[in-house]
Design a protein around this motif. Structure first.
Motif, PDB file in Angstrom:
ATOM      1  N   ALA A 155       0.814  -1.221  -0.167  1.00 46.91           N
ATOM      2  CA  ALA A 155       0.054   0.008   0.034  1.00 46.91           C
ATOM      3  C   ALA A 155       0.944   1.160  -0.029  1.00 46.91           C
ATOM      4  CB  ALA A 155      -0.905   0.078   1.259  1.00 46.91           C
ATOM      5  N   ILE A 207       2.961   2.570   2.424  1.00 47.19           N
ATOM      6  CA  ILE A 207       3.195   3.173   3.503  1.00 47.19           C
ATOM      7  C   ILE A 207       4.096   2.576   4.212  1.00 47.19           C
ATOM      8  CG2 ILE A 207       2.107   3.184   5.917  1.00 47.19           C
ATOM      9  CD1 ILE A 207      -0.571   2.086   4.791  1.00 47.19           C
ATOM     10  N   LYS A 212      -3.032  12.340   3.239  1.00 47.33           N
ATOM     11  CA  LYS A 212      -3.966  11.387   2.985  1.00 47.33           C
ATOM     12  C   LYS A 212      -4.138   9.940   3.967  1.00 47.33           C
ATOM     13  CE  LYS A 212      -4.186   7.837  -0.948  1.00 47.33           C
ATOM     14  NZ  LYS A 212      -3.652   7.238  -2.182  1.00 47.33           N
ATOM     15  N   MET A 253      -4.499   6.812   5.724  1.00 50.34           N
ATOM     16  CA  MET A 253      -4.526   5.481   5.128  1.00 50.34           C
ATOM     17  C   MET A 253      -4.669   4.415   6.587  1.00 50.34           C
ATOM     18  SD  MET A 253      -3.362   5.358   2.120  1.00 50.34           S
ATOM     19  CE  MET A 253      -2.512   3.986   1.724  1.00 50.34           C
ATOM     20  N   GLY A 291      -4.628  -0.081   3.159  1.00 49.83           N
ATOM     21  CA  GLY A 291      -5.022   0.942   2.050  1.00 49.83           C
ATOM     22  C   GLY A 291      -5.645   2.336   2.409  1.00 49.83           C
ATOM     23  N   PRO A 292      -6.204   3.214   1.460  1.00 49.90           N
ATOM     24  CA  PRO A 292      -6.510   4.315   1.821  1.00 49.90           C
ATOM     25  C   PRO A 292      -8.018   4.108   2.485  1.00 49.90           C
ATOM     26  CG  PRO A 292      -6.567   4.232  -0.461  1.00 49.90           C
ATOM     27  CD  PRO A 292      -5.968   2.964   0.116  1.00 49.90           C
ATOM     28  N   LYS A 323      -6.878  -1.838  -2.045  1.00 54.28           N
ATOM     29  CA  LYS A 323      -6.349  -2.291  -0.874  1.00 54.28           C
ATOM     30  C   LYS A 323      -5.266  -3.510  -1.106  1.00 54.28           C
ATOM     31  CE  LYS A 323     -10.170  -5.027   0.653  1.00 54.28           C
ATOM     32  NZ  LYS A 323     -11.280  -4.719   1.721  1.00 54.28           N
TER      33      LYS A 323
END
Length: 186
Positions: free
Chosen positions: A105, A107, A137, A139, A159-160, A179
């Motif tokens: 993702a 991150i 954003k 997450m 995911g977001p 995701k």
């Protein structure tokens, strides 16, 4: 004390073979060095490029005609950017699964969460990543220990967060369909 053996002297029987060996070593040392790696690899890389170019121009097999309810190419592209199927993989431990889901993702695994939620169904970590144009954003990384779908095992999803923010009955933030999902054994 002389450290040179007696059989190596100029009048010995081995003198000629030693002279030849010295001449061979001198010849090896004076020969030009082999070309650097890029020059040796260039012919191979050119052949590979030619093969790939040929493969790209080769005609593809004909596909079946689209069904009556099929989407156009433009609507398919829009749908694929809007909601993709989750990327799924398998690891041994929960920690490995969480870190792999975070990598998929995008991150950073070293980033600290801004919030954590613990529920009977697992744990949820909230992160805020910088947006390219400015702002943050949201997450979400969620550990699913009890999935409502039969046959689904323990896994991490990353995911977001869905916008506007929606929660499930346990109070966890929902993750968008775009995701990463990583299953784990223990």
């Amino acid at each position: 004390m002389n450290w040179v053996p007696d059989f190596v002297g100029p009048g010995s029987a081995n003198a000629g073979s030693i002279d030849r060996s010295c001449h061979f070593l001198e010849m090896l040392m004076n020969r030009p060095a082999p070309p650097p790696a890029p020059q040796r690899l260039r012919p191979l890389l050119m052949a590979l490029l030619a093969t790939l170019t040929l493969a790209a121009t080769w005609p593809l097999p004909a596909t079946a005609a689209p069904s009556r309810g099929a989407r156009s190419a433009g609507s398919q592209a829009a749908a694929s950017t809007k909601a993709r199927a989750p990327v799924t993989s398998q690891t041994q431990t929960s920690r490995q699964a969480r870190r792999e889901a975070m990598r998929q993702a995008r991150i950073p695994t070293s980033q600290q969460p801004v919030k954590q939620i613990y529920t009977p169904a697992g744990r949820q970590l909230h992160y805020e990543l910088p947006r390219p144009g400015g702002g943050r954003k949201p997450m979400v990384v969620t550990h699913q220990t009890t999935d409502r779908v039969p046959g689904h095992g323990r896994h991490w999803e990353a995911g977001p967060a869905k916008q506007p923010v929606r929660t499930d009955p346990l109070g966890r933030t929902r993750v968008s369909n775009d995701k990463a999902k990583v299953n784990h054994a223990r």
